[in-house]
Motif scaffolding. Structure first.
Motif, short mmCIF file in Angstrom:
data_model
loop_
_atom_site.label_atom_id
_atom_site.label_comp_id
_atom_site.label_asym_id
_atom_site.label_seq_id
_atom_site.Cartn_x
_atom_site.Cartn_y
_atom_site.Cartn_z
N UNK A 60 61.55 -45.32 -31.16
CA UNK A 60 62.62 -45.35 -30.14
C UNK A 60 62.28 -46.36 -29.05
N UNK A 61 61.02 -46.38 -28.60
CA UNK A 61 60.63 -47.34 -27.56
C UNK A 61 60.77 -48.77 -28.06
N UNK A 62 60.27 -49.03 -29.27
CA UNK A 62 60.32 -50.38 -29.82
C UNK A 62 61.75 -50.86 -30.00
N UNK A 63 62.61 -50.02 -30.56
CA UNK A 63 63.99 -50.44 -30.81
C UNK A 63 64.76 -50.60 -29.51
N UNK A 64 64.45 -49.78 -28.50
CA UNK A 64 65.11 -49.92 -27.21
C UNK A 64 64.74 -51.24 -26.55
N UNK A 65 63.45 -51.57 -26.57
CA UNK A 65 63.00 -52.84 -25.98
C UNK A 65 63.61 -54.03 -26.72
N UNK A 66 63.58 -54.00 -28.05
CA UNK A 66 64.14 -55.10 -28.83
C UNK A 66 65.64 -55.24 -28.62
N UNK A 67 66.35 -54.11 -28.49
CA UNK A 67 67.80 -54.16 -28.27
C UNK A 67 68.12 -54.80 -26.93
N UNK A 68 67.40 -54.39 -25.87
CA UNK A 68 67.63 -54.98 -24.56
C UNK A 68 67.28 -56.47 -24.57
N UNK A 69 66.19 -56.82 -25.26
CA UNK A 69 65.79 -58.22 -25.34
C UNK A 69 66.85 -59.05 -26.06
N UNK A 70 67.39 -58.52 -27.16
CA UNK A 70 68.40 -59.25 -27.91
C UNK A 70 69.65 -59.48 -27.07
N UNK A 71 70.08 -58.45 -26.34
CA UNK A 71 71.27 -58.59 -25.49
C UNK A 71 71.00 -59.59 -24.36
N UNK A 72 69.81 -59.51 -23.76
CA UNK A 72 69.49 -60.42 -22.65
C UNK A 72 69.42 -61.87 -23.09
N UNK A 73 69.05 -62.11 -24.35
CA UNK A 73 68.90 -63.48 -24.84
C UNK A 73 70.18 -64.04 -25.48
N UNK A 74 71.26 -63.27 -25.45
CA UNK A 74 72.52 -63.77 -26.00
C UNK A 74 73.01 -65.05 -25.34
N UNK A 75 72.94 -65.17 -23.99
CA UNK A 75 73.49 -66.38 -23.36
C UNK A 75 72.82 -67.68 -23.82
N UNK A 76 71.54 -67.61 -24.24
CA UNK A 76 70.87 -68.84 -24.65
C UNK A 76 70.85 -68.98 -26.18
N UNK A 77 71.53 -68.10 -26.88
CA UNK A 77 71.68 -68.25 -28.33
C UNK A 77 70.65 -67.53 -29.16
N UNK A 78 69.50 -67.19 -28.57
CA UNK A 78 68.46 -66.52 -29.35
C UNK A 78 68.91 -65.12 -29.77
N UNK A 79 69.65 -64.46 -28.88
CA UNK A 79 70.14 -63.12 -29.18
C UNK A 79 71.10 -63.07 -30.35
N UNK A 80 71.79 -64.20 -30.60
CA UNK A 80 72.71 -64.25 -31.74
C UNK A 80 71.95 -64.06 -33.05
N UNK A 81 70.73 -64.59 -33.11
CA UNK A 81 69.89 -64.44 -34.30
C UNK A 81 69.19 -63.09 -34.31
N UNK A 82 68.80 -62.60 -33.12
CA UNK A 82 67.98 -61.39 -33.03
C UNK A 82 68.79 -60.10 -33.12
N UNK A 83 70.00 -60.11 -32.54
CA UNK A 83 70.76 -58.85 -32.43
C UNK A 83 71.12 -58.22 -33.77
N UNK A 84 71.69 -58.96 -34.75
CA UNK A 84 72.08 -58.30 -36.00
C UNK A 84 70.94 -57.59 -36.73
N UNK A 85 69.75 -58.22 -36.94
CA UNK A 85 68.69 -57.48 -37.63
C UNK A 85 68.17 -56.29 -36.85
N UNK A 86 68.10 -56.40 -35.52
CA UNK A 86 67.65 -55.27 -34.71
C UNK A 86 68.62 -54.10 -34.83
N UNK A 87 69.92 -54.40 -34.75
CA UNK A 87 70.91 -53.33 -34.88
C UNK A 87 70.96 -52.76 -36.29
#
Length: 374
Positions: A33-60
């Motif tokens: 739960x801790x790991x997925x919560x941190x990764x989810x917040x990180x993916x959302x935070x990195x959306x504006x610079x494009x990294x979150x576009x790659x990170x969000x789908x596999x995390x979710x």
């Protein structure tokens, strides 16, 4: 005076299970739960610079698998159903960069994504504590159920999407059926009628000069007319089988079983007639399932069971099961046949379930809400 010993024994057994399950659940789920919560917040935070576009789908994807596993535990340990709230993926979601953007947009628009993320801090705090305390484990299950089950608004939104997809499929199916009828008429009956007209034109020219040849051509024209009539009858039968129109779904299913090449044991118990669109949808769905079975299952025997289920979860319904002893491995994802059946049934709020392990046996069950006429 009542004997409370059986009840006490059950409570003791449940407490012992909770003593084992609770700590195991707490220890296993806290780091996830801790790991997925941190990764989810990180993916959302990195959306504006494009990294979150790659990170969000596999995390979710991982988060949804984790949440679904917890839903299954709530059902297995707590006896409570927690339906999946996720919206279906849109059609034509492609791969590559464009596909990643489509996935991100879909995930961000799905309320279930944010409910899963909001559940993680609750699970790592209140969920962790209630799992460690054996008497509090049912509170843990209730917390998971309350936060992971779909809300009424989510159910309504998903239903609207399903109706939109069903309408889209109905339009596509109607257009495809019209094209098939046009093609069959053009390539079959129409061609024979044209040939018959040409033969009759030639007969007019030959009837006085060569009566024998004219008689031969008349016989050929008669043969063409008979074949055209047969093709027209087959075409009409494909649109709406006469036995279905005249005798109803029960007899139509029995007749369908008799026409199949594989031996079929049919057990049909349906009360009277049902609305014509429902009968037609069920008939052609069963026809497609039996055809797939004959083509792909390598089965030596098939069982067809059709009944009227008054106690179905969604209300009274027609329920049909097709079971075979073939090689198994069937699924709606494996081919277009069962997907077409799903789409046909969805137009009537019907569902299709496939149980087909590799090696068999295979059971395909369909259920369509319906009330008998009269």
């Amino acid at each position: 005076m009542t004997d409370d010993r059986p009840r006490a024994a059950v409570q003791t057994h449940e407490l012992m299970l909770a003593l084992v399950r609770g700590p195991a659940l707490a220890v296993a789920t806290l780091p996830l739960s801790i790991l997925l919560f941190v990764l989810s917040l990180l993916a959302v935070a990195l959306l504006p610079i494009g990294v979150g576009v790659v990170l969000l789908p596999p995390v979710q994807h991982v988060l949804r698998r984790y949440a679904n596993q917890r839903r299954r535990l709530v059902r297995a340990w707590g006896g409570m159903e927690v339906p999946e709230p996720y919206r279906p993926w849109p059609r034509g979601t492609s791969g590559g960069v464009v596909g990643q953007v489509e996935r991100c947009v879909h995930l961000l628009k799905d309320p279930a994504t944010w409910r899963d993320i909001a559940w993680l801090p609750a699970d790592m705090t209140a969920g962790f504590v209630t799992a460690l305390l054996p008497p509090m484990l049912p509170l843990n299950h209730q917390l998971t159920k309350r936060m992971l089950e779909p809300t009424r608004e989510m159910l309504l939104a998903r239903r609207v999407e399903e109706l939109y997809e069903s309408r889209h499929d109905a339009v596509d199916s109607s257009a495809a059926e019209l094209r098939r009828i046009e093609r069959d008429l053009h390539d079959g009956a129409q061609a024979r009628l044209v040939a018959m007209g040409m033969s009759l034109g030639a007969v007019e020219a030959l009837v006085e000069r060569d009566p024998a040849k004219a008689k031969e051509m008349i016989a050929q024209a008669r043969e063409n007319s008979a074949e055209a009539l047969t093709e027209l009858r087959d075409l009409v039968r494909g649109i709406h089988p006469p036995v279905l129109a005249e005798r109803g779904l029960g007899d139509a299913l029995r007749a369908l079983a008799l026409r199949m090449q594989v031996p079929i044991e049919a057990e049909v118990e349906l009360p009277g007639r049902f609305p014509e669109p429902v009968e037609t949808a069920v008939y052609f769905a069963v026809s497609e399932i039996l055809t797939n079975t004959a083509k792909h299952a390598a089965a030596s025997r098939v069982w067809l069971d059709a009944l009227y289920a008054r106690d179905a979860p969604g209300g009274a319904a027609i329920r049909v099961s097709v079971t075979d002893d073939g090689k198994g491995g069937a699924s709606p994802e494996a081919g277009s046949g069962l997907r077409g059946v799903q789409r046909r049934l969805a137009q009537f709020d019907g569902v299709l379930a496939v149980d087909s392990p590799v090696g068999g046996p295979t059971m395909v069950t369909l259920e369509v809400p319906a009330e008998p006429l009269g």
